[in-house]
Design a protein around this motif. Structure first.
Motif, PDB file in Angstrom:
ATOM      1  N   LEU A   1       0.834  -1.207   0.000  1.00 14.44           N
ATOM      2  CA  LEU A   1       0.000   0.000   0.000  1.00 14.44           C
ATOM      3  C   LEU A   1       0.868   1.257   0.000  1.00 14.44           C
ATOM      4  O   LEU A   1       0.609   2.196  -0.748  1.00 14.44           O
ATOM      5  CB  LEU A   1      -0.935   0.005   1.213  1.00 14.44           C
ATOM      6  CG  LEU A   1      -2.081  -0.995   1.178  1.00 14.44           C
ATOM      7  CD1 LEU A   1      -2.780  -1.047   2.528  1.00 14.44           C
ATOM      8  CD2 LEU A   1      -3.064  -0.653   0.072  1.00 14.44           C
TER       9      LEU A   1
ATOM     10  N   LEU B   1      -0.414  -1.911  -6.283  1.00 20.53           N
ATOM     11  CA  LEU B   1      -1.796  -2.380  -6.191  1.00 20.53           C
ATOM     12  C   LEU B   1      -1.972  -3.789  -6.748  1.00 20.53           C
ATOM     13  O   LEU B   1      -2.882  -4.499  -6.344  1.00 20.53           O
ATOM     14  CB  LEU B   1      -2.729  -1.384  -6.868  1.00 20.53           C
ATOM     15  CG  LEU B   1      -2.731   0.012  -6.224  1.00 20.53           C
ATOM     16  CD1 LEU B   1      -3.743   0.914  -6.904  1.00 20.53           C
ATOM     17  CD2 LEU B   1      -3.011  -0.073  -4.732  1.00 20.53           C
TER      18      LEU B   1
ATOM     19  N   VAL C   1      -1.330  -5.948  -3.796  1.00 25.44           N
ATOM     20  CA  VAL C   1      -2.483  -5.836  -2.912  1.00 25.44           C
ATOM     21  C   VAL C   1      -3.622  -6.723  -3.426  1.00 25.44           C
ATOM     22  O   VAL C   1      -4.211  -7.491  -2.662  1.00 25.44           O
ATOM     23  CB  VAL C   1      -2.947  -4.371  -2.780  1.00 25.44           C
ATOM     24  CG1 VAL C   1      -4.264  -4.277  -2.027  1.00 25.44           C
ATOM     25  CG2 VAL C   1      -1.869  -3.524  -2.114  1.00 25.44           C
TER      26      VAL C   1
ATOM     27  N   LEU D   1      -8.687   0.645  -1.933  1.00 28.32           N
ATOM     28  CA  LEU D   1      -8.777  -0.720  -2.449  1.00 28.32           C
ATOM     29  C   LEU D   1      -9.823  -0.893  -3.546  1.00 28.32           C
ATOM     30  O   LEU D   1      -9.707  -1.793  -4.369  1.00 28.32           O
ATOM     31  CB  LEU D   1      -9.045  -1.704  -1.314  1.00 28.32           C
ATOM     32  CG  LEU D   1      -7.937  -1.821  -0.273  1.00 28.32           C
ATOM     33  CD1 LEU D   1      -8.331  -2.825   0.799  1.00 28.32           C
ATOM     34  CD2 LEU D   1      -6.608  -2.182  -0.898  1.00 28.32           C
TER      35      LEU D   1
END
Length: 156
Positions: free
Chosen positions: A23, A28, A31, A56
């Motif tokens: 993060l 991403l 993530v 997110l």
């Protein structure tokens, strides 16, 4: 015999640490690989503080808020993380993983959090009985918070 480095709790903690690092770095793709596509999400706090949700879900193209963990604690199959920025911003996250993938996320923003095990003791749970269960973890955002934060008890 399994070494501590190979235990599931250590692996789950490492996964959550990788998530926060990704993060901060804006990775991403990393993530997304760590989160289940049907991630269960729960939020408690002011609506304008849903920074993680905006990040997110792609609602925010840039990181408006930096989540810097101050304490990471594995308890009962969950990973508890907390952080704070100054005396008015406090957050606690509770992550649940299955097979190395994050399946559940609970976020508490400007809220004190106490985690209790209600199965410990001579009774399971009795209505209207204060202090039921054993406290496993309590958030501690800062020494002198400005203002009053509500407190939530999470029973596991």
């Amino acid at each position: 015999m399994e070494s501590p480095a190979e235990s599931p709790v250590r692996d789950e903690r490492a996964t959550v640490e990788i998530l926060y690092g990704a993060l901060v770095e804006g990775e991403l793709g990393t993530v997304a690989r760590l989160l289940a596509p049907d991630l269960e999400w729960w939020f408690h706090g002011p609506p304008q503080c849903q920074h993680m949700k905006r990040l997110l879900t792609g609602a925010s193209a840039r990181l408006d808020f930096r989540f810097v963990p101050r304490r990471i604690t594995p308890i009962g199959g969950r990973i508890f993380v907390e952080g704070w920025e100054g005396a008015r911003v406090y957050w606690a996250h509770v992550w649940t993983l299955r097979d190395g993938v994050i399946t559940q996320f609970r976020e508490y923003f400007n809220t004190w959090l106490t985690v209790r095990d209600l199965s410990v003791g001579p009774f399971m749970w009795e209505p209207n009985r204060v202090g039921t269960g054993t406290t496993l973890w309590r958030s501690g955002p800062m020494e002198n918070p400005n203002g009053s934060f509500p407190e939530i008890v999470l029973a596991i």
